[in-house]
Design a protein around this motif. Structure first.
Motif, PDB file in Angstrom:
ATOM      1  N   SER A  85      36.209  42.165  40.380  1.00 52.37           N
ATOM      2  CA  SER A  85      37.284  41.270  39.941  1.00 52.37           C
ATOM      3  C   SER A  85      38.667  41.881  40.086  1.00 52.37           C
ATOM      4  CB  SER A  85      37.068  40.891  38.469  1.00 52.37           C
ATOM      5  OG  SER A  85      35.795  40.331  38.293  1.00 52.37           O
ATOM      6  N   ILE A  86      38.712  43.165  40.397  1.00 59.87           N
ATOM      7  CA  ILE A  86      40.001  43.853  40.330  1.00 59.87           C
ATOM      8  C   ILE A  86      40.231  44.719  41.570  1.00 59.87           C
ATOM      9  CG2 ILE A  86      39.098  45.865  39.048  1.00 59.87           C
ATOM     10  CD1 ILE A  86      41.580  45.613  37.222  1.00 59.87           C
ATOM     11  N   GLY A  87      41.469  44.732  42.034  1.00 62.13           N
ATOM     12  CA  GLY A  87      41.838  45.604  43.145  1.00 62.13           C
ATOM     13  C   GLY A  87      43.006  46.471  42.708  1.00 62.13           C
ATOM     14  N   ILE A  88      42.976  47.723  43.115  1.00 67.62           N
ATOM     15  CA  ILE A  88      43.992  48.664  42.636  1.00 67.62           C
ATOM     16  C   ILE A  88      44.760  49.288  43.785  1.00 67.62           C
ATOM     17  CG2 ILE A  88      44.399  50.738  41.251  1.00 67.62           C
ATOM     18  CD1 ILE A  88      42.869  48.969  39.493  1.00 67.62           C
ATOM     19  N   MET A  89      46.078  49.252  43.667  1.00 67.65           N
ATOM     20  CA  MET A  89      46.925  50.024  44.563  1.00 67.65           C
ATOM     21  C   MET A  89      47.361  51.253  43.755  1.00 67.65           C
ATOM     22  SD  MET A  89      50.333  48.667  46.482  1.00 67.65           S
ATOM     23  CE  MET A  89      51.476  49.806  47.247  1.00 67.65           C
ATOM     24  N   VAL A 156      40.911  43.676  49.959  1.00 68.23           N
ATOM     25  CA  VAL A 156      39.807  43.338  50.886  1.00 68.23           C
ATOM     26  C   VAL A 156      38.746  42.434  50.261  1.00 68.23           C
ATOM     27  CG1 VAL A 156      39.997  45.327  52.430  1.00 68.23           C
ATOM     28  CG2 VAL A 156      38.567  45.489  50.369  1.00 68.23           C
ATOM     29  N   HIS A 157      38.524  42.571  48.953  1.00 70.40           N
ATOM     30  CA  HIS A 157      37.462  41.785  48.302  1.00 70.40           C
ATOM     31  C   HIS A 157      38.035  40.584  47.553  1.00 70.40           C
ATOM     32  CE1 HIS A 157      39.003  44.769  45.572  1.00 70.40           C
ATOM     33  NE2 HIS A 157      38.416  44.216  44.545  1.00 70.40           N
ATOM     34  N   THR A 158      39.291  40.209  47.898  1.00 76.73           N
ATOM     35  CA  THR A 158      39.953  39.054  47.290  1.00 76.73           C
ATOM     36  C   THR A 158      39.802  39.066  45.763  1.00 76.73           C
ATOM     37  OG1 THR A 158      39.035  37.912  49.205  1.00 76.73           O
ATOM     38  CG2 THR A 158      40.410  36.611  47.746  1.00 76.73           C
ATOM     39  N   PRO A 159      40.318  40.113  45.116  1.00 72.96           N
ATOM     40  CA  PRO A 159      40.124  40.225  43.669  1.00 72.96           C
ATOM     41  C   PRO A 159      40.956  39.192  42.899  1.00 72.96           C
ATOM     42  CG  PRO A 159      41.618  41.929  44.436  1.00 72.96           C
ATOM     43  CD  PRO A 159      41.116  41.228  45.666  1.00 72.96           C
ATOM     44  N   HIS A 160      40.482  38.835  41.707  1.00 71.94           N
ATOM     45  CA  HIS A 160      41.256  37.946  40.831  1.00 71.94           C
ATOM     46  C   HIS A 160      42.508  38.657  40.315  1.00 71.94           C
ATOM     47  CE1 HIS A 160      38.221  34.884  40.652  1.00 71.94           C
ATOM     48  NE2 HIS A 160      37.314  35.711  40.187  1.00 71.94           N
ATOM     49  N   ILE A 161      42.376  39.972  40.166  1.00 72.60           N
ATOM     50  CA  ILE A 161      43.449  40.759  39.551  1.00 72.60           C
ATOM     51  C   ILE A 161      43.882  41.852  40.527  1.00 72.60           C
ATOM     52  CG2 ILE A 161      44.073  42.216  37.569  1.00 72.60           C
ATOM     53  CD1 ILE A 161      41.507  41.045  36.186  1.00 72.60           C
ATOM     54  N   LEU A 162      45.181  41.963  40.731  1.00 72.60           N
ATOM     55  CA  LEU A 162      45.696  43.075  41.535  1.00 72.60           C
ATOM     56  C   LEU A 162      46.543  43.968  40.637  1.00 72.60           C
ATOM     57  CD1 LEU A 162      46.222  44.509  44.273  1.00 72.60           C
ATOM     58  CD2 LEU A 162      48.229  43.035  44.525  1.00 72.60           C
ATOM     59  N   VAL A 163      46.224  45.257  40.655  1.00 71.97           N
ATOM     60  CA  VAL A 163      46.951  46.208  39.830  1.00 71.97           C
ATOM     61  C   VAL A 163      47.729  47.141  40.740  1.00 71.97           C
ATOM     62  CG1 VAL A 163      46.745  47.988  38.065  1.00 71.97           C
ATOM     63  CG2 VAL A 163      45.089  46.133  38.141  1.00 71.97           C
ATOM     64  N   LEU A 164      49.022  47.299  40.452  1.00 73.67           N
ATOM     65  CA  LEU A 164      49.859  48.167  41.273  1.00 73.67           C
ATOM     66  C   LEU A 164      50.484  49.230  40.378  1.00 73.67           C
ATOM     67  CD1 LEU A 164      50.811  44.855  41.945  1.00 73.67           C
ATOM     68  CD2 LEU A 164      51.173  46.046  44.084  1.00 73.67           C
ATOM     69  N   ASP A 165      50.171  50.485  40.672  1.00 76.23           N
ATOM     70  CA  ASP A 165      50.671  51.573  39.833  1.00 76.23           C
ATOM     71  C   ASP A 165      51.909  52.181  40.506  1.00 76.23           C
ATOM     72  OD1 ASP A 165      50.932  53.473  37.878  1.00 76.23           O
ATOM     73  OD2 ASP A 165      49.040  54.500  38.290  1.00 76.23           O
ATOM     74  N   GLU A 166      53.065  51.922  39.938  1.00 75.64           N
ATOM     75  CA  GLU A 166      54.342  52.422  40.486  1.00 75.64           C
ATOM     76  C   GLU A 166      54.470  52.137  41.984  1.00 75.64           C
ATOM     77  OE1 GLU A 166      56.657  54.279  38.641  1.00 75.64           O
ATOM     78  OE2 GLU A 166      55.487  54.844  36.873  1.00 75.64           O
ATOM     79  N   THR A 191      46.536  34.918  41.884  1.00 74.11           N
ATOM     80  CA  THR A 191      46.135  36.279  41.519  1.00 74.11           C
ATOM     81  C   THR A 191      46.927  36.759  40.300  1.00 74.11           C
ATOM     82  OG1 THR A 191      45.783  36.710  43.878  1.00 74.11           O
ATOM     83  CG2 THR A 191      45.809  38.628  42.414  1.00 74.11           C
ATOM     84  N   THR A 192      46.217  37.308  39.334  1.00 78.55           N
ATOM     85  CA  THR A 192      46.865  37.930  38.183  1.00 78.55           C
ATOM     86  C   THR A 192      47.381  39.296  38.623  1.00 78.55           C
ATOM     87  OG1 THR A 192      45.296  36.847  36.716  1.00 78.55           O
ATOM     88  CG2 THR A 192      46.505  38.730  35.801  1.00 78.55           C
TER      89      THR A 192
END
Ligand code: ADP
Ligand code: MG
Length: 309
Positions: A85-89, A156-166, A191-192
């Motif tokens: 559900s989540i993708g992280i940068m 790539v996995h079309t997450p519901h949530i994208l998290v971007l750290d700085e 996308t959240t």
């Protein structure tokens, strides 16, 4: 069904002591819900615990205590669904120099179990502006291109949530604008977004809700509008033409005679306009020799909230 993208309860993280450093309580019992569809900003000074929290969401750091639900899935009970559900940068970019952007995206999609027929590699390359670099080796990419690739990998996995750290720490204006334009597009498509930044204007511009953490504690959580409301205090400083005393003031304006003889009026811009103050002075027959304003910005308030703790 929950309407929250993220539900965090009693989250603690203690990094174990090493030969070089003592044990560190990086998160001291954080409760935080983040609504679906929002652009949420997690702010705090260096070392506050932002990356620790993000990395726990990403499954990169194991929590010491507490529960984390991602899109309704408990991280411990449903690790696969919560991870999907989540993708992280991440803040610390790590890219394999031996892969091309296309290769990196493919490997990442493989890691997330996205079948070949469902991969959106070309679409993502276009989205991050790397179509013409798709087959170039990562080591030949500029720093900005690598950042964009990191964003692509998180998607790539079309997450519901994208998290971007700085995401914009140390990047130039052009890349920053592109990253934010992409974030806006993704959010418009549903996308959240959760981001950390220590650029306060950025948070102000991008986020509907903001939480501030400091030394592992959540100290404030509010809508950006409310937070700015708390912070919108302005001070109008008037030098009277002749010695003057403070006129009678409504509750919404705080007056002070400064030692240099100027009159300082503090007010919230949402409630009071400078015009109203000037009317009060006029009605009190105070002649103005000079006038200036002092504005406390987000930076001041942030410092007020996080310093001395
Ligand atoms: P932020 O992202 O807000 O700058 P971090 O989450 O990176 O903060 O760090 C929070 C605290 O935990 C800091 O004191 C940091 O030194 C410490 N810390 C972070 N990662 C580790 C680690 N792997 N081992 C030990 N301490 C760590
Ligand atoms: Mg960090």
């Amino acid at each position: 069904m929950t309407q929250n993208a993220i539900e965090i309860t009693g989250l603690r993280k203690t990094y174990a002591a090493t030969g070089k450093s003592a044990a560190k309580d990086a998160l001291k019992g954080v409760d935080l819900n983040i609504k679906r569809g929002s652009v949420f900003g997690l702010l705090g000074p260096n070392g506050a615990g932002k990356s620790t929290l993000i990395n726990i969401l990403a499954g990169l750091v194991t929590k010491t205590e507490g529960t984390v639900k991602i899109w309704g899935f408990d991280q411990d009970e449903n690790p696969r669904q919560s991870r999907a559900s989540i993708g992280i940068m991440p803040q610390e970019p790590h890219l394999d120099a031996f892969f091309t952007p296309r290769g990196s995206l493919d490997v990442q999609a493989g890691l997330y179990g996205v079948p070949k027929s469902k991969r959106k590699t070309d679409e993502i390359l276009d989205f991050i502006g790397l179509t013409d670099k798709a087959d170039a080796y990562a080591r030949s990419l500029s720093g900005g291109m690598r950042r964009r690739l990191l964003m692509g990998k998180a998607l790539v996995h079309t997450p519901h949530i994208l998290v971007l750290d700085e995401p914009t720490a140390g990047v130039d204006i052009e890349l920053r604008n592109m990253l934010w334009a992409n974030v806006r597009k993704l959010n418009e498509q549903g996308t959240t977004i959760i981001l950390t930044t220590h650029y306060l204007e950025e948070a102000q511009e991008m986020c509907d809700e903001i939480a501030i953490i400091n030394h592992g504690d959540l100290i404030v959580r509010d809508t950006t509008a409310n937070l700015l409301g708390r912070l919108d205090s302005k001070t109008l400083v008037v030098r009277p033409a002749t010695d003057a005393t403070l006129p009678a003031l409504p509750d919404t304006i705080t007056g002070q005679i400064r030692t240099d003889g100027t009159l300082a009026f503090s007010y919230h811009t949402a409630q009071t306009s400078a015009d109203q103050i000037l009317d009060i002075l006029r009605n009190a027959d105070i002649k103005i020799a000079d006038i200036s304003t002092e504005q406390s910005d987000l930076e001041d308030v942030f410092l007020a909230l996080t310093s001395g703790r």
